[in-house]
Design a protein around this motif. Structure first.
Motif, short mmCIF file in Angstrom:
data_model
loop_
_atom_site.label_atom_id
_atom_site.label_comp_id
_atom_site.label_asym_id
_atom_site.label_seq_id
_atom_site.Cartn_x
_atom_site.Cartn_y
_atom_site.Cartn_z
N VAL A 40 1.13 -1.24 0.19
CA VAL A 40 0.40 -0.44 0.27
C VAL A 40 0.96 0.72 -0.03
O VAL A 40 0.39 2.05 -0.61
N LEU A 41 2.10 1.23 0.75
CA LEU A 41 2.85 2.49 0.77
C LEU A 41 3.17 2.72 -0.65
O LEU A 41 4.06 3.75 -0.32
N SER A 42 3.80 1.35 -0.92
CA SER A 42 4.37 1.50 -2.39
C SER A 42 3.46 2.90 -3.37
O SER A 42 4.57 3.69 -4.31
N LEU A 43 2.48 2.70 -3.14
CA LEU A 43 1.65 3.93 -4.20
C LEU A 43 1.97 4.82 -4.15
O LEU A 43 2.18 5.69 -5.05
N PRO A 44 1.98 5.72 -3.14
CA PRO A 44 2.04 7.29 -3.22
C PRO A 44 3.96 7.25 -2.67
O PRO A 44 3.81 8.23 -3.38
N LEU A 45 4.70 6.24 -1.93
CA LEU A 45 5.96 6.43 -1.78
C LEU A 45 6.77 6.66 -3.36
O LEU A 45 7.55 7.40 -3.57
N THR A 46 5.91 5.61 -4.06
CA THR A 46 7.06 5.30 -5.21
C THR A 46 6.86 6.31 -6.43
O THR A 46 6.89 7.39 -7.18
N TYR A 47 5.30 6.99 -6.11
CA TYR A 47 4.81 8.79 -7.09
C TYR A 47 4.93 10.10 -6.62
O TYR A 47 5.88 10.53 -7.50
N SER B 49 4.33 7.66 -13.94
CA SER B 49 3.85 8.29 -14.66
C SER B 49 3.91 9.48 -13.31
O SER B 49 3.34 10.87 -13.16
N SER B 50 4.77 9.59 -12.48
CA SER B 50 4.96 10.78 -11.41
C SER B 50 6.22 11.47 -11.73
O SER B 50 6.75 11.04 -13.40
N PRO B 51 5.66 12.78 -11.89
CA PRO B 51 6.59 13.79 -11.94
C PRO B 51 8.26 13.61 -12.34
O PRO B 51 8.98 14.65 -12.42
N LEU B 52 8.56 12.63 -11.04
CA LEU B 52 9.90 12.16 -11.10
C LEU B 52 10.13 11.59 -11.74
O LEU B 52 11.81 11.30 -12.02
N VAL B 53 10.02 10.93 -12.70
CA VAL B 53 10.37 10.04 -13.89
C VAL B 53 10.16 11.28 -15.09
O VAL B 53 8.94 11.25 -16.00
N PRO B 54 11.51 11.33 -16.15
CA PRO B 54 12.08 11.93 -17.01
C PRO B 54 10.81 11.11 -18.12
O PRO B 54 10.55 12.25 -19.06
N ALA B 55 11.20 9.68 -18.30
CA ALA B 55 10.19 8.96 -19.33
C ALA B 55 9.02 9.61 -19.43
O ALA B 55 8.49 9.75 -20.77
N VAL B 56 8.34 9.91 -18.60
CA VAL B 56 6.88 10.78 -18.93
C VAL B 56 6.72 11.78 -19.45
O VAL B 56 6.31 12.59 -20.15
N TYR B 57 7.81 12.42 -19.10
CA TYR B 57 8.08 13.52 -20.62
C TYR B 57 8.23 13.43 -22.10
O TYR B 57 7.46 14.50 -23.04
N VAL B 58 8.66 12.64 -21.98
CA VAL B 58 9.17 12.20 -23.62
C VAL B 58 7.83 11.98 -23.65
O VAL B 58 7.36 12.70 -25.16
N LEU B 59 6.72 11.48 -23.18
CA LEU B 59 5.83 10.35 -23.40
C LEU B 59 4.30 11.80 -23.50
O LEU B 59 3.68 12.02 -24.62
N VAL B 60 4.48 12.59 -23.04
CA VAL B 60 3.37 13.77 -22.88
C VAL B 60 3.84 14.97 -24.32
O VAL B 60 3.14 15.61 -24.77
N GLY B 61 5.12 15.03 -23.68
CA GLY B 61 5.78 15.73 -25.02
C GLY B 61 5.70 15.60 -26.48
O GLY B 61 5.04 16.40 -28.29
N MET B 62 5.39 14.34 -27.23
CA MET B 62 5.50 13.21 -28.25
C MET B 62 4.40 13.96 -28.55
O MET B 62 3.60 13.29 -29.31
N ALA B 63 3.48 13.44 -27.39
CA ALA B 63 1.39 12.66 -27.61
C ALA B 63 0.95 14.68 -27.75
O ALA B 63 -0.33 14.94 -27.86
N LYS B 64 1.99 15.58 -27.33
CA LYS B 64 1.18 16.93 -27.10
C LYS B 64 0.38 16.97 -26.33
O LYS B 64 -0.79 17.61 -26.28
N VAL B 65 0.03 16.33 -24.62
CA VAL B 65 -0.99 16.22 -24.33
C VAL B 65 0.10 17.10 -22.69
O VAL B 65 0.71 16.89 -22.34
N GLU B 66 -1.09 18.40 -21.94
CA GLU B 66 -0.44 18.73 -20.88
C GLU B 66 -0.10 17.67 -19.81
O GLU B 66 -0.96 16.72 -19.41
N PHE B 67 0.89 18.02 -19.03
CA PHE B 67 1.58 16.87 -18.26
C PHE B 67 -0.18 16.60 -16.37
O PHE B 67 -0.52 16.31 -15.96
N GLY B 68 -0.39 18.05 -16.85
CA GLY B 68 -1.57 18.35 -15.45
C GLY B 68 -2.49 17.37 -16.22
O GLY B 68 -3.52 17.25 -15.39
#
Length: 477
Positions: free
Chosen positions: A382-389, A431-450
């Motif tokens: 259970v703790l792994s959800l918020p802590l790894t995010y 999908s954590s803001p601390l994961v660099p790859a997620v910015y690749v994902l939203v950037g290529m898809a032209k989606v706002e991170f929020g």
């Protein structure tokens, strides 16, 4: 005193890497070295590091050669037919496209690199989402969740980190988790089906039965499932944040063949000079044998990937310069991951060698209610959800998991159970803001991170809980 210094060391490490004041590798080395001096055991730092490096060498070797192996398999075209097949399966049906997104992201995730997965997935499917006016946050959300489940592969990062932090064998952690992770992946595919049906109801099923070429461009006209005309160049009703439209691609078939139109979109360059079509079945058989040997534990995972990478390079690229070029192409990933593992030897070595982890575990055992002690694996899951995010995988696995594992050991919970439970939060972590790859994902898809965050968090958290429940049901956690 050691308890306070231990928590201070972890907090300092987390703050510095979360604020990006230091790289994870530098923080893993310098922060524990400094605290080792603070506790008066600087003279023993060399022993702690050597012991840690010795124990982590197999994990580093496994990661290095797994990255090389799957990188070569992508280079030579092993996954190209799968990508093309998924595009043909998708046709112009929103439901099929969303399900295909989950399947493609999961398959490409075998290389263990999130950025590569997102680049291939978005490159292959973004044109279809745009052409059909589909919600692009569904593309990013489904890809992130599928990759999060597959990110638990031993060479993906979290499993290796858990094995490193607790000095366990990665295969002992991962192989028993396969049934629970399979349930999680099926849940993501099922969720994709539901989201796809929602998109189908909103947009209808577009059939490529007429292509009208006008002076100002090509307009694709089809018939929705409700009988209304749907034009891909026109704004779709009720589009979610991030959705957009474009005209059809010239050359789409006018004979009603959705598969032909899908062929216009390639997720991987079909003309790259590293392709080896004549060796396709050799590479496919080699991969199947390698994964089977890993699951059945015929040999240690590091040995399997070492042999597999050497054989793949030798057969596909017999010329030495070509082999060097392939190794150079994947050198960045190899260096970053293996460097992280060896740097972690300093952090875990100091934490264990100085006795700080023992004192922190004793404190946690004292504050955790007695009734929760035997359920520390569940608590960890259970703790792994918020802590790894809210923190990086480095921070959680090297800073928090060892303490939780020591606390669990005091109540008879094995480190293996704790390590498996710690993997549960990965679908949300991706999908954590601390994961660099997620910015690749939203950037290529032209989606706002929020927009991506608002859409994916609830579904990703539910996926994590499904994996945890399956793990408990199967007696894995």
């Amino acid at each position: 005193m050691l308890t306070l210094l231990g928590f201070a060391m972890i907090a300092t490490f987390l703050v510095l890497i979360m604020l990006k004041k230091m790289s994870p590798i530098a923080a893993l080395v310098l922060i524990p070295a400094l605290f080792c001096v603070f506790v008066g055991k600087g003279a023993h730092l060399g022993d702690y590091v050597i012991d840690g490096v010795t124990s982590l060498a197999p994990t580093a070797a496994m990661l290095m050669f797994a990255i090389v192996y799957f990188g070569v398999m992508i280079d030579v075209g092993l996954f190209d037919p799968i990508v093309r097949g998924i595009l043909k399966f998708c046709r112009a049906d929103p439901m099929r496209i969303v399900v295909g997104t989950a399947l493609l992201a999961a398959i490409v995730s075998l290389d263990g690199d999130g950025s590569t997965t997102f680049m291939i997935t978005v490159s292959a499917l973004y044109p279809l989402y745009k052409r059909l006016k589909m919600s692009l946050v569904i593309l990013t959300g489904v890809a992130a969740m599928a990759n999060g489940v597959m990110n638990t592969l031993p060479w993906g990062g979290p499993t290796a980190r858990a094995a490193t932090a607790l000095k366990l064998d990665a295969s002992d952690i991962f192989v028993p988790m396969i049934p629970a992770l399979a349930v999680g992946l099926l849940f993501v595919i099922g969720l994709s089906y539901v989201l796809g049906l929602r998109e189908r109801r909103r947009l209808g099923v577009l059939t490529l039965d007429e292509v009208l070429v006008e002076e100002k461009g090509t307009v694709l006209v089809g018939t929705g499932s409700g009988g209304a005309a749907v034009a891909a160049g026109a704004p779709g009703p009720g589009s979610e944040a991030g959705a957009g439209g474009s005209g059809a691609t010239p050359g789409a078939g006018a004979d009603g063949s959705d598969a032909d139109a899908a062929d216009d979109f390639q997720g991987l360059d079909p003309h790259r000079d590293t392709l080896r079509p004549k060796l396709y079945w050799f590479n496919a058989l080699l991969t199947v044998v390698l994964l089977t040997a890993m699951i059945l534990e015929w040999l240690p995972i590091p040995v399997l990937f070492l042999l597999g990478a050497a054989l793949a390079l030798t057969v596909n690229f017999p010329r030495i310069p070509d082999q060097k070029a392939r190794l150079a192409a994947h050198a960045d990933n190899v260096l970053n991951v293996s460097g992280m593992v060896f740097a972690a030897a300093v952090f875990t070595g100091v934490l264990q060698g100085t006795g700080m982890v023992d004192h922190m575990a004793k404190w946690m055992v004292d504050v955790i209610p007695e009734g929760m002690g035997p359920h520390m694996a569940l608590v960890t899951g259970v703790l792994s959800l918020p802590l790894t995010y809210f923190m990086s995988n480095d921070g959680f696995y090297f800073g928090v998991l060892p303490v939780l594992a020591e606390a669990g050991a005091a109540h008879g919970v094995s480190p293996l159970e704790m390590a498996r439970a710690s993997l549960v939060g990965q679908p949300l972590h991706m999908s954590s803001p601390l994961v660099p790859a997620v910015y690749v994902l939203v950037g290529m898809a032209k989606v706002e991170f929020g927009d991506h965050t608002r859409f994916v968090v609830k579904y990703a958290a539910l996926t994590c809980l499904v994996i945890l429940a399956a793990g408990i049901l199967f007696g894995i956690v």
